[in-house]
Motif scaffolding. Sequence first.
Motif: not given
Length: 316
Positions: A183-204
């Motif tokens: 919404q604010d910066y027009g960042w599209v995929a794979p940005f969401e994938g980067v966030c998902a990978q960061i969270v997955a690594d943290f949780v796992n």
Amino acid sequence: MTIVTAENTDARIAAVRRFNRYYTRQIGVLRKTFLDSPYSLGEARVLYEIASRRAPTASDIARNLDLDAGYLSRVLRKFERRGLIRRRTSPQDGRQSHLTLTPRGQKSFMPLEARSQRDTAAMLAKLKPADQARLTAAMATIETLLEGQDRDQPASKRSYILRPPRPGDFGWIVKRNAELYAQDYGWVAPFEGVCAQIVADFVNKYDESRERCWIAEIDCENVGAVMLADDGDGVARVRLLLVEPKARWLGIGARLTDEAVRFARGAGYRKITLWTHSVLTAARHIYQEAGFKLMRSEEHQNWGQPVVSEHWDLEL
């Protein structure tokens, strides 16, 4: 219409006093020392203020805790004699000194913080997740009402709490990062994938002794988050600092960063690093205020827009 009488006023006073007696016993305030530490409750609160704020003055602490200046002065002298704190004269006002914990002070404070965290977690663990949410919401309501704040005010004018993550919070972190940056910066995929990978690594790979996630909440609604992950070789990494637009200007981003820095110091890290971007001016300001320094930058166009990524470090 509710008619206020002396009888129901007395009943309410009695109810508040009964709750006060119950809760002071529940959290151990009446014990001679706080959390089996060498410190009284008042001394422990002063230590917490120095550890959790960025170099406060004695006046800051007295104001925040509503402490008598004479009592606070005696506590600070006691801490100095024990080598727990250091004073640095304010460059703006030579009559004021900024207070920080020494390495010995950090070493003394962290077991107290860990015990408080552990006891609170144990208290919450007795409750179902839904009841935990009810409890923290009720606490937030008490704080809001006694502070004289209106629940109809914008979120930026209301108080917030920080809490550990609950089921669903990590999914929310990914979702809101993806939505807000698109919404604010027009960042599209794979940005969401980067966030998902960061969270997955943290949780796992989560290590409770070395890592933390904090969720900021207002009236049971998530409004902010940050994670601190072990990056190896004595380095911690700040990940995915986020504050909802409606909750900005309340200082949540700075508070989340301060909590991460304080925890990293107590966990024995030698450095904290983070990755951000030049367009994120509010986040950059928070990192600068916390003492981080820009180390290097590079351009990329991985998310549909040309951006300059930056790497910041804080030596501990």
